[in-house]
Scaffold this motif. Structure first.
Motif, PDB file in Angstrom:
ATOM      1  N   THR A  33      41.180  46.402  39.166  1.00 56.59           N
ATOM      2  CA  THR A  33      42.467  46.075  39.764  1.00 56.59           C
ATOM      3  C   THR A  33      42.268  45.211  40.998  1.00 56.59           C
ATOM      4  N   ARG A  34      43.369  44.695  41.519  1.00 53.49           N
ATOM      5  CA  ARG A  34      43.301  43.895  42.735  1.00 53.49           C
ATOM      6  C   ARG A  34      42.756  44.746  43.871  1.00 53.49           C
ATOM      7  N   GLY A  35      41.831  44.175  44.597  1.00 53.15           N
ATOM      8  CA  GLY A  35      41.337  44.834  45.791  1.00 53.15           C
ATOM      9  C   GLY A  35      41.846  44.106  47.021  1.00 53.15           C
ATOM     10  N   GLN A  36      41.625  44.708  48.161  1.00 52.78           N
ATOM     11  CA  GLN A  36      42.013  44.051  49.398  1.00 52.78           C
ATOM     12  C   GLN A  36      40.967  42.986  49.729  1.00 52.78           C
ATOM     13  N   GLU A  37      41.330  42.019  50.524  1.00 54.61           N
ATOM     14  CA  GLU A  37      40.482  40.871  50.862  1.00 54.61           C
ATOM     15  C   GLU A  37      40.108  40.021  49.636  1.00 54.61           C
ATOM     16  N   ARG A  66      55.719  51.719  48.307  1.00 56.98           N
ATOM     17  CA  ARG A  66      56.180  51.055  47.076  1.00 56.98           C
ATOM     18  C   ARG A  66      55.487  49.711  46.903  1.00 56.98           C
ATOM     19  N   ASP A  67      55.403  48.945  47.984  1.00 53.18           N
ATOM     20  CA  ASP A  67      54.759  47.631  47.920  1.00 53.18           C
ATOM     21  C   ASP A  67      53.296  47.763  47.511  1.00 53.18           C
ATOM     22  N   TYR A  68      52.591  48.693  48.140  1.00 46.67           N
ATOM     23  CA  TYR A  68      51.177  48.894  47.830  1.00 46.67           C
ATOM     24  C   TYR A  68      51.004  49.305  46.370  1.00 46.67           C
ATOM     25  N   MET A  69      51.814  50.259  45.933  1.00 47.27           N
ATOM     26  CA  MET A  69      51.727  50.753  44.559  1.00 47.27           C
ATOM     27  C   MET A  69      51.969  49.629  43.555  1.00 47.27           C
ATOM     28  N   VAL A  71      51.560  46.304  43.899  1.00 49.51           N
ATOM     29  CA  VAL A  71      50.463  45.329  43.861  1.00 49.51           C
ATOM     30  C   VAL A  71      49.226  45.954  43.227  1.00 49.51           C
ATOM     31  N   PHE A  72      48.903  47.159  43.639  1.00 48.68           N
ATOM     32  CA  PHE A  72      47.695  47.839  43.174  1.00 48.68           C
ATOM     33  C   PHE A  72      47.750  48.147  41.672  1.00 48.68           C
ATOM     34  N   LEU A  73      48.830  48.755  41.219  1.00 50.31           N
ATOM     35  CA  LEU A  73      48.903  49.193  39.820  1.00 50.31           C
ATOM     36  C   LEU A  73      49.282  48.086  38.844  1.00 50.31           C
ATOM     37  N   SER A  74      50.051  47.094  39.297  1.00 49.97           N
ATOM     38  CA  SER A  74      50.441  46.028  38.361  1.00 49.97           C
ATOM     39  C   SER A  74      49.257  45.154  37.966  1.00 49.97           C
ATOM     40  N   GLY A  75      48.222  45.139  38.770  1.00 46.44           N
ATOM     41  CA  GLY A  75      47.037  44.352  38.440  1.00 46.44           C
ATOM     42  C   GLY A  75      45.970  45.128  37.705  1.00 46.44           C
ATOM     43  N   ALA A  76      46.220  46.407  37.433  1.00 46.57           N
ATOM     44  CA  ALA A  76      45.191  47.269  36.839  1.00 46.57           C
ATOM     45  C   ALA A  76      44.992  46.988  35.354  1.00 46.57           C
ATOM     46  N   SER A  77      43.725  47.069  34.941  1.00 42.61           N
ATOM     47  CA  SER A  77      43.367  46.861  33.540  1.00 42.61           C
ATOM     48  C   SER A  77      42.272  47.853  33.156  1.00 42.61           C
ATOM     49  N   ALA A  78      42.567  48.703  32.186  1.00 42.08           N
ATOM     50  CA  ALA A  78      41.574  49.662  31.694  1.00 42.08           C
ATOM     51  C   ALA A  78      40.635  48.942  30.737  1.00 42.08           C
ATOM     52  N   ALA A  91      41.837  37.296  33.086  1.00 41.26           N
ATOM     53  CA  ALA A  91      42.029  36.004  33.758  1.00 41.26           C
ATOM     54  C   ALA A  91      42.847  36.131  35.038  1.00 41.26           C
ATOM     55  N   THR A  92      43.869  36.977  35.038  1.00 40.68           N
ATOM     56  CA  THR A  92      44.694  37.119  36.245  1.00 40.68           C
ATOM     57  C   THR A  92      43.882  37.680  37.413  1.00 40.68           C
ATOM     58  N   LEU A  93      42.975  38.611  37.127  1.00 43.00           N
ATOM     59  CA  LEU A  93      42.133  39.158  38.195  1.00 43.00           C
ATOM     60  C   LEU A  93      41.074  38.155  38.632  1.00 43.00           C
ATOM     61  N   ARG A  94      40.531  37.393  37.682  1.00 41.59           N
ATOM     62  CA  ARG A  94      39.560  36.348  38.055  1.00 41.59           C
ATOM     63  C   ARG A  94      40.208  35.336  38.991  1.00 41.59           C
ATOM     64  N   ALA A  95      41.448  34.947  38.676  1.00 45.57           N
ATOM     65  CA  ALA A  95      42.169  33.987  39.528  1.00 45.57           C
ATOM     66  C   ALA A  95      42.468  34.602  40.895  1.00 45.57           C
ATOM     67  N   TYR A  96      42.907  35.851  40.924  1.00 48.45           N
ATOM     68  CA  TYR A  96      43.220  36.529  42.186  1.00 48.45           C
ATOM     69  C   TYR A  96      42.013  36.544  43.126  1.00 48.45           C
ATOM     70  N   ALA A  97      40.840  36.846  42.578  1.00 46.13           N
ATOM     71  CA  ALA A  97      39.628  36.960  43.388  1.00 46.13           C
ATOM     72  C   ALA A  97      38.888  35.631  43.533  1.00 46.13           C
ATOM     73  N   GLY A  98      39.388  34.576  42.891  1.00 42.43           N
ATOM     74  CA  GLY A  98      38.742  33.266  42.982  1.00 42.43           C
ATOM     75  C   GLY A  98      37.336  33.271  42.404  1.00 42.43           C
ATOM     76  N   LEU A  99      37.145  34.024  41.321  1.00 42.00           N
ATOM     77  CA  LEU A  99      35.806  34.161  40.765  1.00 42.00           C
ATOM     78  C   LEU A  99      35.357  32.901  40.049  1.00 42.00           C
ATOM     79  N   ASP A 100      34.122  32.537  40.335  1.00 40.35           N
ATOM     80  CA  ASP A 100      33.446  31.442  39.658  1.00 40.35           C
ATOM     81  C   ASP A 100      32.239  32.073  38.971  1.00 40.35           C
ATOM     82  N   ARG A 101      31.294  31.326  38.598  1.00 44.62           N
ATOM     83  CA  ARG A 101      30.129  31.854  37.878  1.00 44.62           C
ATOM     84  C   ARG A 101      29.301  32.835  38.714  1.00 44.62           C
ATOM     85  N   ASP A 102      29.082  32.527  39.988  1.00 41.81           N
ATOM     86  CA  ASP A 102      28.234  33.360  40.837  1.00 41.81           C
ATOM     87  C   ASP A 102      29.055  34.479  41.481  1.00 41.81           C
TER      88      ASP A 102
END
Length: 143
Positions: A33-37, A66-69, A71-78, A91-102
């Motif tokens: 799920t989405r993390g902080q930072e 409510r806001d925290y819940m 953001v936190f739960l809507s991004g969760a993926s089992a 893909a949505t989490l990769r985009a959120y965290a700006g993940l590249d190969r490394d």
């Protein structure tokens, strides 16, 4: 308990191989799920259930809760790791965290965090000075 830092690569299908020391605890299932930072939090299924129980105890009348819940739960993926111990990061989490190969994967006790390697190095450099300069009790009873 999750400890240490690792530097796996994200493959072309958006998968990461879990560090060997984390595999046993995550083998039966995990939640990303989405993390902080702008990192990705990874919880064992059991830990995520425990955390969800705590979140649900927050008063529905609290806008901050409510806001925290949301953001936190809507991004969760089992997810369940495959036989090669790979987990697909949506893909949505990769985009959120700006993940590249490394990547940098760190253990933070009860959870794992997945960071873009450059973002982690920047964050760590910014935090190390504050960590070294901590002169008061930040964590009650620790020092």
């Amino acid at each position: 308990m999750f400890l240490g830092s690792y530097e796996p690569k994200l493959d072309e299908k958006g998968r990461v191989i879990l560090p060997a020391k984390f595999r046993e605890e995550l083998s039966s299932g995990l939640v990303l799920t989405r993390g902080q930072e702008h990192c990705i939090y990874v919880f064992s299924a059991r830990e995520f259930e425990s955390m969800s129980d705590k979140i649900r105890q927050a008063p529905v009348t609290s806008k901050q809760a409510r806001d925290y819940m949301r953001v936190f739960l809507s991004g969760a993926s089992a997810e369940t790791p495959d036989k090669q111990h790979r987990v697909t990061i949506p893909a949505t989490l990769r985009a959120y965290a700006g993940l590249d190969r490394d990547l940098t994967v760190i253990g933070t006790g009860s959870r794992v965090e997945i960071w873009d390697a450059t973002a982690w190095q920047t964050y760590l450099a910014e935090q190390e000075a504050a960590f070294a300069d901590t002169a008061e009790e930040v964590i009650p009873g620790l020092f």
